[in-house]
Motif scaffolding. Sequence first.
Motif, PDB file in Angstrom:
ATOM      1  N   LEU A 168      73.551 -26.815  57.443  1.00  0.00           N
ATOM      2  CA  LEU A 168      73.920 -25.979  58.504  1.00  0.00           C
ATOM      3  C   LEU A 168      73.213 -24.889  58.541  1.00  0.00           C
ATOM      4  N   ASP A 169      72.879 -24.101  57.679  1.00  0.00           N
ATOM      5  CA  ASP A 169      71.961 -23.095  57.567  1.00  0.00           C
ATOM      6  C   ASP A 169      70.433 -23.396  57.863  1.00  0.00           C
ATOM      7  N   ARG A 170      70.187 -24.485  57.526  1.00  0.00           N
ATOM      8  CA  ARG A 170      68.754 -24.890  58.056  1.00  0.00           C
ATOM      9  C   ARG A 170      68.773 -25.544  59.376  1.00  0.00           C
ATOM     10  N   LEU A 171      69.940 -25.922  59.846  1.00  0.00           N
ATOM     11  CA  LEU A 171      69.798 -26.159  61.391  1.00  0.00           C
ATOM     12  C   LEU A 171      70.007 -25.036  62.210  1.00  0.00           C
ATOM     13  N   ALA A 172      70.545 -24.006  61.781  1.00  0.00           N
ATOM     14  CA  ALA A 172      70.639 -22.718  62.450  1.00  0.00           C
ATOM     15  C   ALA A 172      69.404 -22.096  62.318  1.00  0.00           C
ATOM     16  N   GLU A 173      68.662 -21.893  61.305  1.00  0.00           N
ATOM     17  CA  GLU A 173      67.501 -21.531  61.281  1.00  0.00           C
ATOM     18  C   GLU A 173      66.310 -22.089  62.209  1.00  0.00           C
ATOM     19  N   HIS A 174      66.327 -23.258  62.226  1.00  0.00           N
ATOM     20  CA  HIS A 174      65.247 -24.157  62.944  1.00  0.00           C
ATOM     21  C   HIS A 174      65.794 -24.196  64.472  1.00  0.00           C
ATOM     22  N   CYS A 175      66.973 -23.928  64.947  1.00  0.00           N
ATOM     23  CA  CYS A 175      67.283 -23.676  66.208  1.00  0.00           C
ATOM     24  C   CYS A 175      66.811 -22.529  66.513  1.00  0.00           C
ATOM     25  N   ALA A 176      67.056 -21.396  65.797  1.00  0.00           N
ATOM     26  CA  ALA A 176      66.605 -20.050  65.932  1.00  0.00           C
ATOM     27  C   ALA A 176      64.910 -20.150  66.220  1.00  0.00           C
ATOM     28  N   LEU A 177      64.356 -20.610  65.394  1.00  0.00           N
ATOM     29  CA  LEU A 177      62.919 -20.773  65.301  1.00  0.00           C
ATOM     30  C   LEU A 177      62.432 -21.756  66.761  1.00  0.00           C
ATOM     31  N   ALA A 178      63.049 -22.631  66.943  1.00  0.00           N
ATOM     32  CA  ALA A 178      62.739 -23.502  68.252  1.00  0.00           C
ATOM     33  C   ALA A 178      62.726 -22.482  69.438  1.00  0.00           C
ATOM     34  N   HIS A 179      63.791 -22.011  69.763  1.00  0.00           N
ATOM     35  CA  HIS A 179      64.202 -21.002  70.882  1.00  0.00           C
ATOM     36  C   HIS A 179      63.164 -19.904  70.836  1.00  0.00           C
TER      37      HIS A 179
END
Length: 184
Positions: free
Chosen positions: A87-98
């Motif tokens: 979930l940490d990785r998913l949150a990180e990549h969501c922030a990066l994508a946005h």
Amino acid sequence: MKHAVLPAKDALLLACRVEPRDDHPLLRGIHLLAGLHERRLREEVDATHFHAGRQTLALAIDHWVAAELPVPRGGARMHTETLGSVLDRLAEHCALAHAALSSAPKGQVHEAWELLAELALGYQDLAIDLTAGSRRLPAIPGARTRSNRADASSTNIECLFSRQRRPVSLAEAGRSASKLALSA
């Protein structure tokens, strides 16, 4: 209110961007993780405090998951990382994508969103396997699981960062993580 054990990928991705309406601990946890990652992208943050906040939240998630997931079947395949890490990785990549939407070249934007989609699909496959008991997660020292808990509540999480080893709610872990990230 009793929650579905693991939320769908779409609910997690939405929780990365907006305050979740559902009070599911994993949705609150990923929302707080995404907030930490977004803040790191916007401004200078102390790396030690940032990583401590991430670890606190991921560990709180891991303890909740250990207490709530069904006991895996014998012979269940081992996943290589904890759900808190996923979930940490998913949150990180969501922030990066946005963040890429406003500043990156078109090719990098596409790559960032494609990676986020792959991570979300990977989470969904893992959630299905975990719920079915065909996959298991690495053990979390000190975590109460369905097989060893006496009366573990879904709202309480044993946090290894607490010296008293008292139950800590995910909200408390988030506040601790936010305080760690803010005190730079």
